[in-house]
Write a protein that holds these residues in place. Structure first.
Motif, PDB file in Angstrom:
ATOM      1  N   VAL A 114      30.754  18.377 108.316  1.00  0.00           N
ATOM      2  CA  VAL A 114      29.931  19.409 108.929  1.00  0.00           C
ATOM      3  C   VAL A 114      30.834  20.445 109.586  1.00  0.00           C
ATOM      4  CG1 VAL A 114      27.949  17.888 109.289  1.00  0.00           C
ATOM      5  CG2 VAL A 114      29.658  18.100 111.098  1.00  0.00           C
ATOM      6  N   GLU A 115      30.276  21.653 109.751  1.00  0.00           N
ATOM      7  CA  GLU A 115      31.034  22.737 110.392  1.00  0.00           C
ATOM      8  C   GLU A 115      30.115  23.468 111.356  1.00  0.00           C
ATOM      9  OE1 GLU A 115      32.234  25.159 107.083  1.00  0.00           O
ATOM     10  OE2 GLU A 115      30.195  25.855 106.700  1.00  0.00           O
ATOM     11  N   PRO A 116      30.674  24.080 112.401  1.00  0.00           N
ATOM     12  CA  PRO A 116      29.833  24.823 113.339  1.00  0.00           C
ATOM     13  C   PRO A 116      29.107  25.968 112.622  1.00  0.00           C
ATOM     14  CG  PRO A 116      32.049  24.538 114.233  1.00  0.00           C
ATOM     15  CD  PRO A 116      32.091  24.092 112.801  1.00  0.00           C
ATOM     16  N   VAL A 117      27.839  26.185 112.956  1.00  0.00           N
ATOM     17  CA  VAL A 117      27.061  27.275 112.365  1.00  0.00           C
ATOM     18  C   VAL A 117      27.728  28.612 112.664  1.00  0.00           C
ATOM     19  CG1 VAL A 117      24.834  28.493 112.513  1.00  0.00           C
ATOM     20  CG2 VAL A 117      24.897  26.001 112.361  1.00  0.00           C
ATOM     21  N   SER A 118      28.316  28.733 113.850  1.00  0.00           N
ATOM     22  CA  SER A 118      28.953  29.991 114.262  1.00  0.00           C
ATOM     23  C   SER A 118      30.357  30.155 113.675  1.00  0.00           C
ATOM     24  CB  SER A 118      29.012  30.061 115.787  1.00  0.00           C
ATOM     25  OG  SER A 118      29.770  28.972 116.289  1.00  0.00           O
ATOM     26  N   GLY A 119      30.808  29.179 112.894  1.00  0.00           N
ATOM     27  CA  GLY A 119      32.141  29.229 112.300  1.00  0.00           C
ATOM     28  C   GLY A 119      33.114  28.346 113.048  1.00  0.00           C
ATOM     29  N   GLY A 120      34.094  27.849 112.360  1.00  0.00           N
ATOM     30  CA  GLY A 120      35.094  26.988 112.981  1.00  0.00           C
ATOM     31  C   GLY A 120      35.447  25.826 112.081  1.00  0.00           C
ATOM     32  N   GLU A 121      36.238  24.944 112.627  1.00  0.00           N
ATOM     33  CA  GLU A 121      36.767  23.816 111.870  1.00  0.00           C
ATOM     34  C   GLU A 121      35.703  22.756 111.586  1.00  0.00           C
ATOM     35  OE1 GLU A 121      40.190  20.422 112.532  1.00  0.00           O
ATOM     36  OE2 GLU A 121      40.462  22.404 113.438  1.00  0.00           O
ATOM     37  N   GLY A 122      35.738  22.223 110.370  1.00  0.00           N
ATOM     38  CA  GLY A 122      34.815  21.165 109.980  1.00  0.00           C
ATOM     39  C   GLY A 122      35.244  19.817 110.531  1.00  0.00           C
ATOM     40  N   ARG A 123      34.276  18.902 110.592  1.00  0.00           N
ATOM     41  CA  ARG A 123      34.517  17.550 111.103  1.00  0.00           C
ATOM     42  C   ARG A 123      33.693  16.565 110.289  1.00  0.00           C
ATOM     43  NH1 ARG A 123      33.640  18.477 117.524  1.00  0.00           N
ATOM     44  NH2 ARG A 123      34.949  16.642 117.700  1.00  0.00           N
ATOM     45  N   GLU A 124      34.126  15.314 110.271  1.00  0.00           N
ATOM     46  CA  GLU A 124      33.375  14.242 109.615  1.00  0.00           C
ATOM     47  C   GLU A 124      32.380  13.670 110.618  1.00  0.00           C
ATOM     48  OE1 GLU A 124      33.502  12.992 106.360  1.00  0.00           O
ATOM     49  OE2 GLU A 124      34.760  14.757 106.028  1.00  0.00           O
ATOM     50  N   ALA A 125      31.155  13.472 110.160  1.00  0.00           N
ATOM     51  CA  ALA A 125      30.116  12.931 111.035  1.00  0.00           C
ATOM     52  C   ALA A 125      29.225  11.988 110.238  1.00  0.00           C
ATOM     53  CB  ALA A 125      29.282  14.058 111.637  1.00  0.00           C
ATOM     54  N   GLN A 126      28.563  11.099 110.945  1.00  0.00           N
ATOM     55  CA  GLN A 126      27.612  10.172 110.339  1.00  0.00           C
ATOM     56  C   GLN A 126      26.246  10.860 110.232  1.00  0.00           C
ATOM     57  OE1 GLN A 126      28.425   6.711 109.371  1.00  0.00           O
ATOM     58  NE2 GLN A 126      30.287   7.957 109.408  1.00  0.00           N
ATOM     59  N   VAL A 127      25.544  10.605 109.126  1.00  0.00           N
ATOM     60  CA  VAL A 127      24.220  11.182 108.888  1.00  0.00           C
ATOM     61  C   VAL A 127      23.411  10.170 108.088  1.00  0.00           C
ATOM     62  CG1 VAL A 127      24.814  12.360 106.727  1.00  0.00           C
ATOM     63  CG2 VAL A 127      23.021  13.303 108.195  1.00  0.00           C
ATOM     64  N   TYR A 128      22.098  10.295 108.139  1.00  0.00           N
ATOM     65  CA  TYR A 128      21.220   9.369 107.419  1.00  0.00           C
ATOM     66  C   TYR A 128      20.601  10.036 106.192  1.00  0.00           C
ATOM     67  CZ  TYR A 128      21.616   6.271 111.414  1.00  0.00           C
ATOM     68  OH  TYR A 128      22.101   5.450 112.388  1.00  0.00           O
ATOM     69  N   PHE A 129      20.720   9.355 105.047  1.00  0.00           N
ATOM     70  CA  PHE A 129      20.101   9.755 103.781  1.00  0.00           C
ATOM     71  C   PHE A 129      18.969   8.784 103.470  1.00  0.00           C
ATOM     72  CE2 PHE A 129      24.400  11.433 103.279  1.00  0.00           C
ATOM     73  CZ  PHE A 129      24.174  12.660 102.670  1.00  0.00           C
ATOM     74  N   ILE A 130      17.910   9.277 102.835  1.00  0.00           N
ATOM     75  CA  ILE A 130      16.804   8.422 102.422  1.00  0.00           C
ATOM     76  C   ILE A 130      17.290   7.471 101.319  1.00  0.00           C
ATOM     77  CG2 ILE A 130      15.823   9.913 100.621  1.00  0.00           C
ATOM     78  CD1 ILE A 130      13.715   8.194 103.300  1.00  0.00           C
ATOM     79  N   VAL A 131      16.839   6.230 101.315  1.00  0.00           N
ATOM     80  CA  VAL A 131      17.262   5.257 100.308  1.00  0.00           C
ATOM     81  C   VAL A 131      16.702   5.591  98.935  1.00  0.00           C
ATOM     82  CG1 VAL A 131      17.036   2.851  99.561  1.00  0.00           C
ATOM     83  CG2 VAL A 131      17.633   3.354 101.923  1.00  0.00           C
ATOM     84  N   ASP A 132      15.397   5.751  98.862  1.00  0.00           N
ATOM     85  CA  ASP A 132      14.738   5.920  97.566  1.00  0.00           C
ATOM     86  C   ASP A 132      14.372   7.392  97.368  1.00  0.00           C
ATOM     87  OD1 ASP A 132      13.437   5.589  95.179  1.00  0.00           O
ATOM     88  OD2 ASP A 132      11.789   4.391  95.999  1.00  0.00           O
ATOM     89  N   ALA A 133      15.227   8.115  96.677  1.00  0.00           N
ATOM     90  CA  ALA A 133      15.027   9.553  96.482  1.00  0.00           C
ATOM     91  C   ALA A 133      13.964   9.869  95.434  1.00  0.00           C
ATOM     92  CB  ALA A 133      16.347  10.201  96.080  1.00  0.00           C
ATOM     93  N   ALA A 134      13.732   8.989  94.487  1.00  0.00           N
ATOM     94  CA  ALA A 134      12.840   9.286  93.356  1.00  0.00           C
ATOM     95  C   ALA A 134      11.443   9.735  93.786  1.00  0.00           C
ATOM     96  CB  ALA A 134      12.761   8.089  92.417  1.00  0.00           C
ATOM     97  N   PRO A 135      10.778   9.058  94.725  1.00  0.00           N
ATOM     98  CA  PRO A 135       9.441   9.523  95.108  1.00  0.00           C
ATOM     99  C   PRO A 135       9.448  10.933  95.717  1.00  0.00           C
ATOM    100  CG  PRO A 135       9.804   7.293  95.889  1.00  0.00           C
ATOM    101  CD  PRO A 135      11.119   7.801  95.377  1.00  0.00           C
ATOM    102  N   TYR A 136      10.516  11.271  96.432  1.00  0.00           N
ATOM    103  CA  TYR A 136      10.613  12.610  97.018  1.00  0.00           C
ATOM    104  C   TYR A 136      10.834  13.653  95.926  1.00  0.00           C
ATOM    105  CZ  TYR A 136      10.534  10.440 101.549  1.00  0.00           C
ATOM    106  OH  TYR A 136      10.134   9.727 102.647  1.00  0.00           O
TER     107      TYR A 136
END
Length: 182
Positions: A114-136
């Motif tokens: 991820v990176e700041p919306v206003s600009g700047g250095e990116g960083r690694e962060a944890q995020v959640y993804f849905i398990v079963d994408a097919a129904p979506y």
């Protein structure tokens, strides 16, 4: 500054400041590190009708489902926090992420840049993804959902699930309502 006992956590959903689940987790989240967006595009799918299949969530709302489809969709905007390992485990419960049993999880926790919306250095962060994408994906094809780059407060607001209206203080699990119909 991130420590060995802390982790950067990127939320695009209901844990953002001012959103429905933020107040009950504000102490765990601590101060926001600011508005960030994913460096890579991902599809953030939001059904048009309120529901919530997550037994860790107390609300029926237009749930945001981030699909693990790198390069599709848009760069997703959200908020970055530095959280403890204990807090991340509590969020795993909220998001119904079971590291030892991902097939029975609602979301998967992964690392993204991820990176700041206003600009700047990116960083690694944890995020959640849905398990079963097919129904979506199918819901998108039926025009029952949209792909967005930012999950808004209007999308996140909803009413308490029926179980929480009957018993406001219960700990869960909470009733799950599918956005895909009966």
């Amino acid at each position: 500054m991130e420590t060995p006992e802390s982790t950067l956590y990127f939320t695009y959903g209901t844990l953002q400041t001012g959103y429905p689940n933020h107040a009950s987790h504000a102490e765990d989240l601590g101060p926001s590190l600011g508005r960030y967006r994913t460096v890579e595009a991902w599809p953030l799918v939001v059904p048009l009708a309120p529901s919530c299949p997550n037994p860790g969530c107390r609300f029926d709302h237009r749930i945001g489902a981030l699909l693990e489809r790198a390069g599709q969709g848009e760069c997703v905007e959200g908020e970055l926090f530095e959280v403890s390992g204990e807090t991340l485990e509590r969020f795993d419960e909220l998001e119904n992420y079971r590291p030892q049993d991902e097939a029975h999880s609602t979301y998967l926790r992964r690392s993204v840049r991820v990176e700041p919306v206003s600009g700047g250095e990116g960083r690694e962060a944890q995020v959640y993804f849905i398990v079963d994408a097919a129904p979506y994906e199918q819901l998108l094809q039926r025009h029952g959902a949209e792909v967005v780059g930012r999950y808004t407060l209007e999308m996140a607001q909803g009413r308490l699930k029926a179980c929480c209206r009957r018993d406001p203080d219960h700990e869960g699990p909470h009733e799950a309502r599918s956005p895909f119909g009966p």
